[in-house]
Design a protein around this motif. Structure first.
Motif, mmCIF file in Angstrom:
data_model
loop_
_atom_site.group_PDB
_atom_site.id
_atom_site.type_symbol
_atom_site.label_atom_id
_atom_site.label_comp_id
_atom_site.label_asym_id
_atom_site.label_seq_id
_atom_site.Cartn_x
_atom_site.Cartn_y
_atom_site.Cartn_z
ATOM 1 N N SER A 250 25.843 39.519 -9.589
ATOM 2 C CA SER A 250 26.066 38.923 -8.270
ATOM 3 C C SER A 250 25.778 39.894 -7.135
ATOM 4 O O SER A 250 25.731 39.483 -5.972
ATOM 5 C CB SER A 250 27.512 38.428 -8.144
ATOM 6 N N ASP A 251 25.622 41.159 -7.462
ATOM 7 C CA ASP A 251 25.314 42.127 -6.403
ATOM 8 C C ASP A 251 24.140 43.004 -6.829
ATOM 9 O O ASP A 251 22.995 42.607 -6.635
ATOM 10 C CB ASP A 251 26.550 42.954 -6.009
ATOM 11 N N SER B 5 25.554 47.542 -1.830
ATOM 12 C CA SER B 5 24.673 46.471 -2.290
ATOM 13 C C SER B 5 24.933 45.181 -1.544
ATOM 14 O O SER B 5 26.078 44.882 -1.174
ATOM 15 C CB SER B 5 24.870 46.234 -3.786
ATOM 16 N N ALA C 12 25.572 41.347 -1.682
ATOM 17 C CA ALA C 12 26.306 40.615 -2.717
ATOM 18 C C ALA C 12 26.289 39.116 -2.491
ATOM 19 O O ALA C 12 27.226 38.412 -2.868
ATOM 20 C CB ALA C 12 27.742 41.135 -2.783
ATOM 21 N N THR D 94 30.071 37.122 -0.097
ATOM 22 C CA THR D 94 30.658 38.459 0.033
ATOM 23 C C THR D 94 29.846 39.351 0.934
ATOM 24 O O THR D 94 30.393 40.213 1.621
ATOM 25 C CB THR D 94 30.804 39.100 -1.359
ATOM 26 N N ASP E 219 21.205 45.962 3.609
ATOM 27 C CA ASP E 219 21.779 47.152 2.996
ATOM 28 C C ASP E 219 21.470 48.409 3.798
ATOM 29 O O ASP E 219 21.948 49.484 3.467
ATOM 30 C CB ASP E 219 21.246 47.321 1.568
#
Lengths: 111, 120
Positions: free
Chosen positions: A27-28, A92, A94, A98, B105
């Protein structure tokens, strides 16, 4: 408890290479190529060292490299130098719920 | 080159609201492709992402803080802010304002960090 798992500490001698792992889930880390790494010296501002798994920002030494296999991302530092001693954090994407997660951090000691 | 600088109270009482502002220089916060947000580091702990706001208006929050946090942009003053309600001692941390460039990120720019203590 952090969403991503990093070793609490790693060490190496000057000139050696070390690798810091960052383990997540599908998931990430495993689901997206949006993994970044940050170097944090005590009392200083965290510095982006790697993004999108393997991309180095301008000005970051090519001694730093990133990779990913499955749910684990890695940061490798070659030719260790005293100035590399710091905490390193992975991050990361996600997913839309999240969004962003960090690892708990790894303290790198240069012996 | 973007520069970010946090401002806010160093001490907040439990149950009150923490308000922090980040002044941005070197570029407009309205520029496309940028996210503006906050990350904190409690004493002796790691980095904790609080939330981010896209220049176009979408907001993204840490699920564990979502019910208590609001991030907003003030384009007229080229700054952005964070409000965290009902604070407890667990919210004691160094708070950094950040900018993500192009990809989620990529936290490229950071403020110097401002320490916040929650105590009566």
């Amino acid at each position: 408890q952090s969403a991503l798992t990093q070793p609490a500490s790693v060490s190496g001698s000057p000139g050696q290479s070390i690798t810091i792992s960052c383990t997540g889930t599908s998931s990430d880390v495993g689901g997206y190529d949006f993994v970044s790494w940050y170097q944090h010296h005590p009392g200083k501002v965290p510095k982006l060292m790697m993004f999108e798994v393997t991309k180095r920002p301008s000005g970051v030494s090519n001694r730093f490299s990133g990779s990913k296999s499955g749910n684990t991302a890695s940061l490798t530092i070659s030719g260790l130098q005293a100035e590399d001693e710091a905490h390193y954090y992975c991050c990361s994407f996600a997913g839309s719920g999240t969004w962003v997660v960090f690892g708990g951090g790894t303290k790198l000691t240069v012996l | 080159q973007l520069q970010l600088q946090e401002s806010g109270p160093g001490l907040v009482k439990p149950s009150e609201t923490l308000s922090l502002t980040c002044i941005v220089s070197g570029g407009s916060i309205s520029r496309s492709g940028y996210y503006w947000g906050w990350i904190r580091q409690p004493p002796g702990e790691g980095l904790d992402w609080i939330g981010s706001m896209y220049s176009g208006g979408n907001t993204y929050y840490n699920p564990s803080l979502k019910s208590r946090v609001t991030i907003s942009l003030d384009t007229s003053n080229n700054q952005f802010s964070m409000r965290l309600t009902s604070v407890t001692a667990a919210d004691t941390a160094v708070y950094y304002c950040t900018s993500q460039v192009a990809t989620v990120d990529r936290f490229d720019y950071w403020g110097q960090g401002t320490p916040v203590t929650v105590s009566s």
